[in-house]
Design an enzyme around this catalytic site. Sequence first.
Site, short mmCIF file in Angstrom:
data_model
loop_
_atom_site.label_atom_id
_atom_site.label_comp_id
_atom_site.label_asym_id
_atom_site.label_seq_id
_atom_site.Cartn_x
_atom_site.Cartn_y
_atom_site.Cartn_z
CD GLN A 71 -2.91 -0.92 2.41
OE1 GLN A 71 -2.93 -1.78 3.26
NE2 GLN A 71 -3.66 0.17 2.48
CG HIS A 72 0.43 3.50 2.48
ND1 HIS A 72 -0.85 3.98 2.68
CD2 HIS A 72 0.65 2.63 3.49
CE1 HIS A 72 -1.36 3.44 3.77
NE2 HIS A 72 -0.48 2.61 4.28
CG ASP A 219 0.14 -5.14 1.61
OD1 ASP A 219 -0.67 -4.30 2.04
OD2 ASP A 219 1.37 -5.06 1.84
#
Length: 461
Positions: A71-72, A219
């Site tokens: 992520q991110h 994830d």
Amino acid sequence: MTLVAGVDSSTQSCKVVIRDAETGAHVREGSAPHPTGTEVAPAAWWDAFERAAEAAGGLADVAALSVAAQQHGMVCLDERGDVVRDALLWNDTRSASAAAGLVAERGARWWAEAVGSVPLASFTVAKLRWLAEHEPDNVRRTASVCLPHDWLTRRLTGRLTTDRGDASGTGYWSPATGEYRRDVLKDAFGTLPELPRVLGPRDQAGEWEGRAVAPGTGDNMAAMLGVGGASGSSGEIVVSIGTSGTAFAVADTPSADPSGKIAGFADATGRYLPLVCTLNAARVLDAAASLLGVSLERLSELALSAPAGADGLVLLPYLEGERTPDLPDATGSLHGLRLATATPAHLARAAVEGLLCHLADAVDALGLAPERIRLIGGGARSEAVRRIAPAVFGRPVLVPEPGEYVATGAARQAAWLLAETPEPPEWAPAGEARYDAEPVPWIRERYAEVSGPFLSAEVGP
């Protein structure tokens, strides 16, 4: 037999798992490493995907696939869709001051109510603010912004899409409203780049060489799909010990925690996924093993040979700074070192207990009082982690048989796309082992004595 593929493009590697769409039976899998570091050229993800797919025996017989990824991360594209600069990954902490600035401008409570989470260095919105402050030329070149899973899905389909789970980790999409907060993005970045279209859980992102491509997700959202039912198992929290450590559970309503401990994410089924993330997890074990010059298996043996509580030796595992609590510049420290505790066994035990105490704090932050903990991730393969965890968590621990649960969750999403059913298909659960132990509360009490002074630095309302 209809086959589906799930892709886990994680921080360290790409895994491809192929399963039977109806039963979930494992057919084959492959993997390939990613470059190290916190700044990576996205082309490396595609290269690893191709090598992992080849190692899995190819995808020629697969009817659908889905990509889950870390992520991110910040991926900036120009007008032609080319990458503007290397992607900044979630664990790149150079954006810590940018995150602090964003919070100071509006207040933590405002952020929690607006987008479900208080920005930290890991969030995409903080990385975009950092880019605006340090690389204005790259800002001018940026026509669109996406996440790692979005970029890989775009390479497959030619379309810029995302899903609500991964979008909820950007800091400019609201799980409560299901809409982008473009005002937030413009304030942070200074301009409004194109953003991926947010797909629903059963929407098709497109096709790749005749195969259906599911929306994909982050994830953690995929991991929840990979370990159980559509809404997760009641009465439990999932704790994942990977590059990061996470504690999460499925909820029916969005959350908004102004303390910044809980990220109010959405999940991959149309529900919500309150989550607490730590920056330090399995690599705490790697570091301890390296320091002692032993294998991870030997580290586990040493830890189990030492007494509970390691005779007062405590490792505070902030080895790469920390995300929860928000201490990007913190370092790890060892407390209670005496002649009697200066042994490999005591250090091994302190590493395992420090990691687990840190994750137990994350579980407590969710405020859910679970009946049990479900432990997944690479760190859960340690016998010492498995046996010490119930004593630290104070409740039974269930450990599914080793497997790629993020990739499995992505494969299950792909199967859901083909099934066109209201909920994801029910796959046969993996075998699991249950671990019980008498709670040893003073282990966490001693850890709290050491970590307490750091906790005052957490984000406030």
